[in-house]
Design a protein around this motif. Structure first.
Motif, short mmCIF file in Angstrom:
data_model
loop_
_atom_site.label_atom_id
_atom_site.label_comp_id
_atom_site.label_asym_id
_atom_site.label_seq_id
_atom_site.Cartn_x
_atom_site.Cartn_y
_atom_site.Cartn_z
N GLY A 234 0.85 -1.18 0.00
CA GLY A 234 0.00 0.00 0.00
C GLY A 234 0.88 1.22 0.00
N PRO A 235 0.30 2.38 -0.23
CA PRO A 235 1.11 3.60 -0.29
C PRO A 235 1.93 3.80 0.97
CG PRO A 235 -1.13 4.02 -1.06
CD PRO A 235 -1.13 2.63 -0.48
N GLY A 236 3.23 3.86 0.83
CA GLY A 236 4.11 4.11 1.96
C GLY A 236 4.34 2.93 2.87
N ALA A 237 3.75 1.79 2.57
CA ALA A 237 3.93 0.62 3.44
C ALA A 237 5.29 -0.02 3.20
CB ALA A 237 2.83 -0.40 3.18
N GLY A 238 5.96 -0.41 4.26
CA GLY A 238 7.26 -1.06 4.16
C GLY A 238 8.38 -0.06 3.92
N MET A 239 9.60 -0.58 3.87
CA MET A 239 10.75 0.33 3.70
C MET A 239 11.08 0.48 2.22
SD MET A 239 14.17 -1.86 4.78
CE MET A 239 13.56 -2.89 6.11
N PRO A 240 11.36 1.73 1.80
CA PRO A 240 11.70 1.93 0.40
C PRO A 240 13.03 1.26 0.08
CG PRO A 240 12.13 3.92 1.67
CD PRO A 240 11.47 2.96 2.61
N LEU A 241 13.13 0.62 -1.07
CA LEU A 241 14.41 0.06 -1.49
C LEU A 241 15.19 1.12 -2.23
CD1 LEU A 241 13.12 -3.43 -2.61
CD2 LEU A 241 14.15 -2.77 -0.43
N GLY A 242 16.48 0.96 -2.27
CA GLY A 242 17.33 1.93 -2.96
C GLY A 242 18.68 1.28 -3.20
N LEU A 243 19.57 1.38 -2.22
CA LEU A 243 20.85 0.69 -2.30
C LEU A 243 20.62 -0.81 -2.45
CD1 LEU A 243 22.57 2.41 0.76
CD2 LEU A 243 22.68 3.10 -1.64
N VAL A 244 21.45 -1.44 -3.26
CA VAL A 244 21.37 -2.89 -3.39
C VAL A 244 22.08 -3.52 -2.19
CG1 VAL A 244 22.12 -4.87 -4.78
CG2 VAL A 244 21.32 -2.80 -5.91
N ALA A 245 21.44 -4.53 -1.59
CA ALA A 245 22.05 -5.26 -0.48
C ALA A 245 23.08 -6.26 -1.01
CB ALA A 245 20.98 -5.99 0.32
N LEU A 246 24.12 -6.48 -0.22
CA LEU A 246 25.15 -7.48 -0.55
C LEU A 246 24.51 -8.80 -1.00
CD1 LEU A 246 28.15 -8.46 -0.32
CD2 LEU A 246 27.60 -9.13 2.02
N ASN A 247 24.97 -9.33 -2.12
CA ASN A 247 24.36 -10.53 -2.66
C ASN A 247 25.40 -11.36 -3.41
OD1 ASN A 247 22.30 -12.36 -3.22
ND2 ASN A 247 20.85 -10.75 -3.80
#
Lengths: 360, 360
Positions: A234-247
């Motif tokens: 939903g709008p604004g739900a959860g944390m926005p992604l941006g930086l790629v996490a180590l993988n």
């Protein structure tokens, strides 16, 4: 031949919009991914844009609005080149779907990522010409692709913090691996944001907006956010992604392969994301009690993944080959894929493993 | 009263050189750590420096060498303030020592970290006055403390990349929490490098050297490096530490506590390190199958940890309270403390857990 000039060995998840990932074998060919093998993540029909008619508008919180032709963009600003890895936030989602299904999302394996040589101008140079105002904290990008998965349909868009937008590595790119950008990769011009999820590298760029706040459109305010396991998009739900996490993942051998007993070369990739680099990759044959260090292969610079390889000695029988990467903060990957499950299936960065059978 | 004006509830690991950590209860008092409770990690006797006689030399790859008094430093450059968390690379080593002993190293718990308000000038402003040359890629710091754990004894030192040194948050600080820096924390002037391991925030600063390469001294080239499990410390062995890896711990209740059954408030800290921030903290009562989100408390800015709290409902009996933090790349902490064991006991950032007994 697949559509859009792609090789037949791409794994096509959807024809329209076109979504296809690079196979492990093609990724393993080397640290630079061939354009005809490069993954495509699309949310709408590929726009057909006449480069001679294309304009780039720069507006929002700027001293001076710009409206540039491709010729002006190429003449007015210094050409730059960056080798950068792009990685979709849904890369390796298949591992999460094996834990519990994620209806409506594509089961991406480890091939929703690739590394190319990008040519263009620095976004920072274009922004400097427009003069961002003090209140401009984010830089938004609008593509020409219309995405009907949202109702009402909207064009694809996203933003990055102005700090990042002001660094020289963020490009407005018209070239990929020495060739003009192809339509499926965003021609005539796309954004390339090294270290960030692919969704911020907006294709078919038409407009740049300097803004006080992050992009309010669907693809940043609703999608591409990490929900808790029991969350609802939903709008604004959860944390926005941006930086790629180590993988990281294993490219060769393939999971389930049968190999000759004795020395076996294992190859894969690791990507640190953000401004970090891959510091080490370890491989375990005993479930994580003991680890051996893999060799890190060619270093293509600070915005690129590292391929790695190690030769392990396999006795006849079944083996699990477990891998963990470390970034330059000495952080390593989480173990438990199941505990990373989330409703949209983003950011599966659990330690990868494969099972192989060694025969005499 | 402990030495150096410290509270009696510090946990002293060593008297000379003085090494002491903040207790969990003192850390839990709030997100700003009181100076008299702040941890101390020292490698030598605390130098006694007359501020009126103190000089700061800036040399190496610079256009113009500087030799500054404290009065000049304070008059010539703009005063700045940053709230920043410092964290020792050995924080939470005790957890690794419980896996396997690490002789010769202090068993730091979760209190080798703290957050203070630092006052000083930007290193970047001082560097700009000296004019770093093109070949200057790293900025080294030399303290006045002589460290006899190295043979021959050497003064403490370390370096950071010039990229980081040029950012406004890196301070040459003379103030801590509104008071003049105390001798044990580096008076008259120390470096504060937000987001980096405490070892780079060199105390009793006497010299800054712009260099082509990282610091070659013991405390960067031999110590403060992450070795593989079977590695041996030596020059250049292992990966250099720098950015702090995502970490967290529980501050209250304490491990082993008995608490009244019913609602119990759990508090702790989480720190993302580098340029990342804490995006979420989860708590599990069932070993990691289900998670609830903790509330993130006061945000002290981008260089500070986050305290968090959650109220859990405990039935009578034994409980394990398991915690995981997430950073702004949507990366979370590794699970298995044992697999993080390394010969010097650095970077234990495994998910913390405590056991408590709830009684009716």
């Amino acid at each position: 031949m697949s559509p859009y000039g792609k090789r037949a060995d791409l794994i096509v998840h959807e024809q329209e919009p076109f979504n296809a990932e690079t196979g492990r074998a093609a990724l393993a060919e080397g640290p630079l991914t061939a354009t005809d093998a490069f993954y495509v993540r699309g949310h709408g029909r590929v726009p057909e844009i006449d480069p001679a008619a294309w304009r780039l508008r720069v507006d929002g919180l700027v001293e001076r609005r710009l409206d540039l032709s491709l010729a002006t963009l190429r003449e007015a600003f210094r050409e730059r080149e960056e080798i950068a890895t792009l990685q979709c936030a849904g890369n390796r989602r298949a591992g999460l779907m094996a834990v519990r299904d994620i209806p409506g999302e594509a089961p991406w394996g480890p091939g929703a990522t690739g590394t190319a040589r990008w040519t263009g101008v620095a976004l920072a140079d274009v922004l400097a010409a427009a003069g961002p105002l003090e209140e401009g904290a984010h830089v938004g990008f609008v593509g020409a692709d219309v995405c009907s998965e949202v109702a009402p349909a909207e064009t694809f868009g996203g933003s990055i913090p102005i700090d990042k937008a002001s660094r020289p590595e963020v490009l407005l790119a018209w070239g990929m691996n020495g060739e003009p950008l192809s339509p499926v990769h965003g021609a005539p011009v796309r954004v390339v944001v090294p270290g960030y999820i692919g969704a911020r590298s907006v294709k078919w760029l038409e407009r740049i907006e300097v803004r006080p706040a992050p992009w309010p459109g669907y693809f940043q305010h609703v999608a591409y956010r990490l929900l808790p396991e029991d969350g609802t998009p939903g709008p604004g739900a959860g944390m926005p992604l941006g930086l790629v996490a180590l993988n990281a993942d294993v490219l060769s051998p393939a999971d389930g392969d049968t190999v000759p007993a004795g020395p076996v070369e294992v190859r894969g990739y690791a990507f640190a994301g953000g401004e970090r680099h891959v510091a080490r990759v370890d491989v375990s044959l005993d479930g994580g009690s003991g680890w051996a260090q893999a060799e890190l292969l060619e270093d293509l610079g600070r915005w690129a993944w590292r391929h790695w390889r190690i030769t392990v000695d396999l006795q006849p029988g079944e083996h699990e080959i477990l891998v963990r990467a470390w970034d330059s903060s000495a952080a390593t990957q989480p173990e438990d894929e199941a505990s990373l499950w989330n409703p949209k299936g983003y950011v599966n960065n659990a330690r990868p493993s494969i099972r192989v059978r060694a025969v005499p």
